[in-house]
Design a protein around this motif. Sequence first.
Motif: not given
Length: 638
Positions: A180-181, A195-198, A225-229
């Motif tokens: 998400t930008f 959100p834009i999917a890679t 989206t996600g954790t630990g990135i």
Amino acid sequence: MFRHVRVLLPALMGLATVACGGGGVVLPGEGVAANITLVSGSNQAGVVGATLVDSLIVQVTDSKNRPVQNQQVTFSPGNAASGQAVPPTATTNADGRTGVKWVLGTVAGAQAMIAKPTGNSAPASLSVSFAATASSAIPSKLVKSAGDAQNGSAGAPVAIPPAVKVTDTDGNPVAGVGVTFAVASGGGTVNPTTPIATDANGVAAVTSWTLGAAAGANTLTATATGTGITGNPATFTATGHVGAASKLGLAVPPSASAGNGVPLAVQPQIQIQDAAGNGVASANVAISVNISSGGGTLSGGPTVVQTNAGGLATFTGLTITGATGPYTLLFTASGLTSVAAPVTVGAGNPSGSQSSFSISPASFVAGTSTGSTVTVTARDAGGNLIAGAAAAVNVTGTNTLTPTPLAPTDGAGQTSGVITSNEAGIKTVTVTINGIAVTNPASATLTVLPGLPSVAISTVSGAPTTLVAGNGTSSTITVTVKDLFGNPIPGASVTLASTGATITQPVALTNASGVTTGSVSYATVGAKTVSATVNGAISLTQTAAITVDPAPTTTTNGAPPSATSGVPFLVPASVAPNAPSGGTPTGTINVTNNLTSDQCAIALPATSCNLTLNTTGPVTVTAAYGGDANYLASQRGA
């Protein structure tokens, strides 16, 4: 004679141990690997570094397509990124089959595993290849891949749309991660905001990033989206710069409302701007202003102003004169888009000649609560009604104005109050509005009339209060007619009454002081009372008290029986009334003789004088009194 031999092999990769039996003669070349075929396990997909679910199964046969047992097969990766086989070698069973597990390499994408019979005279060129697709593992890192640290025009899109790349711990791109930008500072917009999917390359890019309208720093964040990135979120920077002069803008808008004929409380300032509204430094540009709607006239200051070094033009003294209502000021400059500002014109300052007041009724009776109503109308120089103005009413004399102060003028420009007074007379009324004297009219006359005659306040008096009966002297009776508040009542008729009196009735009506006079005289002695009736109906309670005395006598104590010529001698004399009057005689008693002009005078209250006779022989001495207001003239000889 041949003997059957059973060979027991341990279970391998799910393959059962198979007894190989046969008969016949094995010729040279038979039982040697001539073919290897792929049985199963190819074209699988898995996560990098993971073991594929299905084993890689091959079958080795000889030139007669008969299974070759106990043939070693070596499994080796097609390249360094294709992982490894576990175990790397395996031996075929009675069916010529064997298999291994494939642990994928750490690089996402297409991978290959080659199976090749080795040993036992197997041809070196004999092999078969397995294919697999390795996908990235869990997202671990987010990095900016394009569009950071740009410069552009404020309010315009940047040249390179920002993009990020999501990878796993091994640097493999991770597809399908939502990014998400969002604009973090500087204003502006980003598209899309969802959100834009890679993609397959792990890349997510915006369609556009439009910088904020104001020149300066802008920031954009990209959050996966996600954790630990690590590196999440990533922040992009861009600097918006002022563009070319494009339009005029209101740096300081003029007052939204103004009074007719009154300079704008806030004078406008106009700035040259770029398309995004940023100020452009452009000196000596002529900016004009005029009324584009609403009519009226614009005055009070220059209508063409040059910009300063910063591109700013400041107007002063602008004044709109005309009817109340909405107006539009339009600011223009050559080659630039104009800008307009609304101004609502209301009533201006009060005008003494345009404002007015009236009084109704023009007169009232003192002491009445209704009084007279004064109505004030406030207008400006253009005749516009003024609401909210403060009016003050001034009345000469002692009066009451209700309410005090008057309420501010209403939407019709009016306010009013009631004047009451207990003081009769002609009063002058003047009005000011916001301290400005009203001249329409400059003043007005208000008459406060006296009320009905008051029997308690009105008076009756006589002068003198002592008379002599029957000598023609009279007492002047003064009647003063007033109302309850002590106001004199002019124009009233008065009738006098007194028992036994000769009355001269007042001829004139009461004057401005409420006064008229008559007179009374009496032929009989005694205490007398004079009463008065006003307008034939109102009998005053006050009366004039007069005492009537009989005529006085003059006495002498006589002259001495003999006197010497030329030598003074004492002559006593006095004045006595025939009845007590309570008064004291005034004036002079003149003493004379019958032979010569010699005389003396007794100034009352003296009782004697010295008389000198310049003759001889018998002499008669006479004392004569001329009288006063209370005593009649008298004479006595000796």
